[in-house]
Design an enzyme around this catalytic site. Sequence first.
Site, mmCIF file in Angstrom:
data_model
loop_
_atom_site.group_PDB
_atom_site.id
_atom_site.type_symbol
_atom_site.label_atom_id
_atom_site.label_comp_id
_atom_site.label_asym_id
_atom_site.label_seq_id
_atom_site.Cartn_x
_atom_site.Cartn_y
_atom_site.Cartn_z
ATOM 1 N N SER A 109 0.851 -1.190 0.000
ATOM 2 C CA SER A 109 0.000 0.000 0.000
ATOM 3 C C SER A 109 0.884 1.236 0.000
ATOM 4 C CB SER A 109 -0.892 0.008 1.248
ATOM 5 O OG SER A 109 -1.538 1.256 1.409
ATOM 6 N N TYR A 150 -1.751 0.006 10.422
ATOM 7 C CA TYR A 150 -1.794 -0.385 9.016
ATOM 8 C C TYR A 150 -0.516 0.048 8.297
ATOM 9 C CZ TYR A 150 -3.624 -1.099 4.303
ATOM 10 O OH TYR A 150 -3.809 -1.528 3.015
#
Length: 241
Positions: free
Chosen positions: A143, A156
């Site tokens: 990501s 995250y």
Amino acid sequence: MAQSLQGKVAFITGGARGIGRATALALAKEGVHVGLLARTESALKDVAAEIEELGVNAAYAVADVSLQEEAEKAVASLTEALGTADILINNAGIASFGTVLEMEPAEWKRILDVNVMGTYHVTRAILPQLIEKNGGDIVTIASTNGLNGAATSSAYSASKFAVIGFTESLAQEVRRNNIRVSALAPSTVATDLAFDLDLIKENDTSKTIQPEDIAEMVVSQLKLHPRVYTKTATLIATNPF
């Protein structure tokens, strides 16, 4: 230089929906036999049926990849059903957001367990197969949060930074075995997870990356001749606007 994927075997984590499902179907259209790992059996059955309709073999294994034993059993089950893997797509991942003080330690740890340890467990289970074949591909879905941290995304972001570091380290370790290791680092993708987290609205996805877009990138990477390596082992995908 492109290579055919016909007849290869790919294992995909998080294969029941979103990027995993889209990639599974895209690979099946290239003639790849697909093994799926995820936690929801009903969804896995549905995707496996879609794959088989495309004329290739499919198998699935229910597993929580954050647990080493479950990950290893799942890999063994898929190997028995389809043969040894040529390709691994590490796609399983979870997310939630909150400040460091707001998020409970157990939730913070769970995100790292799935995103980081899950990637490690499945990769470690499959790696001997690729080494024995002296070739193969490992692609991990990271990501842009693994490149730049942001407020409320400490868990995250930390997990995706770790995944990218893992990818780059592993790429150096196994290059001599003709194993190509890559990571894709997209920004927000229109998946159920993104909708659940309210990152995008159901009626406003025209400028958001679709799961099929990521699947297309994965297939393009895999079709490159095995001797072609990316400069940093990390491919970056950003929103198309």
